[in-house]
Design an enzyme around this catalytic site. Structure first.
Site, short mmCIF file in Angstrom:
data_model
loop_
_atom_site.label_atom_id
_atom_site.label_comp_id
_atom_site.label_asym_id
_atom_site.label_seq_id
_atom_site.Cartn_x
_atom_site.Cartn_y
_atom_site.Cartn_z
CE1 TYR A 63 8.44 52.79 48.12
CE2 TYR A 63 9.10 50.49 48.23
CZ TYR A 63 8.27 51.48 47.72
OH TYR A 63 7.28 51.16 46.83
CG HIS A 147 9.26 53.70 42.14
ND1 HIS A 147 9.94 53.89 43.32
CD2 HIS A 147 7.96 53.58 42.49
CE1 HIS A 147 9.10 53.87 44.32
NE2 HIS A 147 7.88 53.69 43.84
#
Length: 330
Positions: A63, A147
């Protein structure tokens, strides 16, 4: 009206001893997802989350190429570590961007000069966690998730899972799991590995209950908790209108019609569609938390209000009877 679940209600993640609040904050927007967020807005967003009772925050190196973690570190500085649960992710290592190298924005804007490199090796997992701790300014991470290993399933089985399990055994992390936007691979991981939690984005919503066919039953059998993200399917369930997005692309006419029908049922019961969307996943006992991404204090307060809006059982019954949601979903 039935009493809704409260934002601050805590639920355990499997047998890990880690707990999360029923509503949680997704910190991807704080890494400048799609549009830039100021440092002041980041601080206000995190402050508002604590004010409304949110005690679980999820971030990732991906992110903003580390920006989300760095900003969270500053926003959480000085807060009692016992008052919140934090998760981050592994699978992408960050390194400085070389001269002339592409920036890899991947939806994020105004990011630091870094690039991502996939790495699900045991050494990569440990290096990722160490780097995250530095960016966050913390001495421990409560939950670590693999992830988006869509193209790296073999590495999960060969190295990444074992590394996380060892770190959990050493007490370095409290709970381990995986986060993806699909349910099939997550289901395999839950079946084959000892995971405490999975984060499933967009596959258990009012418009897409595909996780009900595989992931949720397997998690219930294995005692693995579920966190559901993407409850608005990129916006269509927040405000169904022409041009609205579903899974980051413009929604089809068929999906728009389905969302409008859902909104009509909600309106007949005096309930905003957004409230039904954010509360829907917690109708399943295996779901521990609903994760919402927020980029402002106003968005935090709006989501919290929707989460605690009273919803009559008759609304859920009508959604099932009308065939708008799958049998057994509510």
């Amino acid at each position: 009206m039935d009493s809704p679940v409260r934002v601050f209600d805590r639920r355990p993640l499997g047998r890990s001893g880690v707990s999360v609040t029923a509503l949680s904050l997704g910190a991807a927007p704080l890494g400048n997802l799609f549009t830039a967020v100021t440092e002041q807005e980041t601080l206000a967003t995190v402050d508002a989350a604590f004010d409304v009772g949110i005690g679980y925050i999820d971030t990732a190196p991906h992110y903003g190429v580390g920006l989300s973690e760095e900003r969270l570190g500053r926003a959480l500085a000085g807060r009692d570590r016992a008052t919140y649960t934090l998760s981050t992710k592994v699978g992408r290592l960050l390194r400085p961007q070389r001269p002339g190298e592409d920036a890899q924005p991947l939806g994020f804007v105004d990011t630091p000069p870094r690039v991502r490199e996939w790495d699900f090796s045991a050494a990569g997992v440990r290096a990722s966690i160490e780097s995250s701790l530095t960016r966050l300014g913390l001495d421990r991470i409560d939950v670590v998730l693999l992830h988006d290993p869509d193209d790296h399933e073999r590495e999960v089985y060969e190295s990444a899972y074992a590394a996380l399990a060892q770190l959990r055994g050493e007490g370095v992390v409290g709970a381990i799991g995986a986060g993806m936007v699909q349910s099939a691979m997550l289901t395999r991981f839950v079946r084959d590995l000892d995971l405490d939690v999975v984060l499933c984005a967009g596959r258990y919503t009012l418009l897409d209950q595909s996780a009900l066919a595989d992931l949720l039953p397997e998690c219930a059998r294995r005692g693995t908790s579920v966190v559901i993200g993407g409850v608005y399917n990129s916006g269509l369930l927040a405000d169904p209108k022409p041009g609205a997005h579903f899974d980051y692309v413009t929604a089809s006419a068929e999906l728009l019609s389905a969302a409008e029908k859902l909104g009509g049922v909600c309106a007949r019961h005096g309930v905003p569609l957004k409230a039904a969307a954010v509360q829907f996943p917690l109708r399943q006992p295996v779901v521990a938390s609903v994760l919402v991404g927020c980029r402002s204090a106003a968005e935090v307060r709006d989501n919290a209000a929707a989460f605690e809006h009273p919803i009559p059982e008759q609304l859920w019954a009508e959604l099932t009877e009308s065939g708008l949601v799958a049998p057994g979903s509510v």
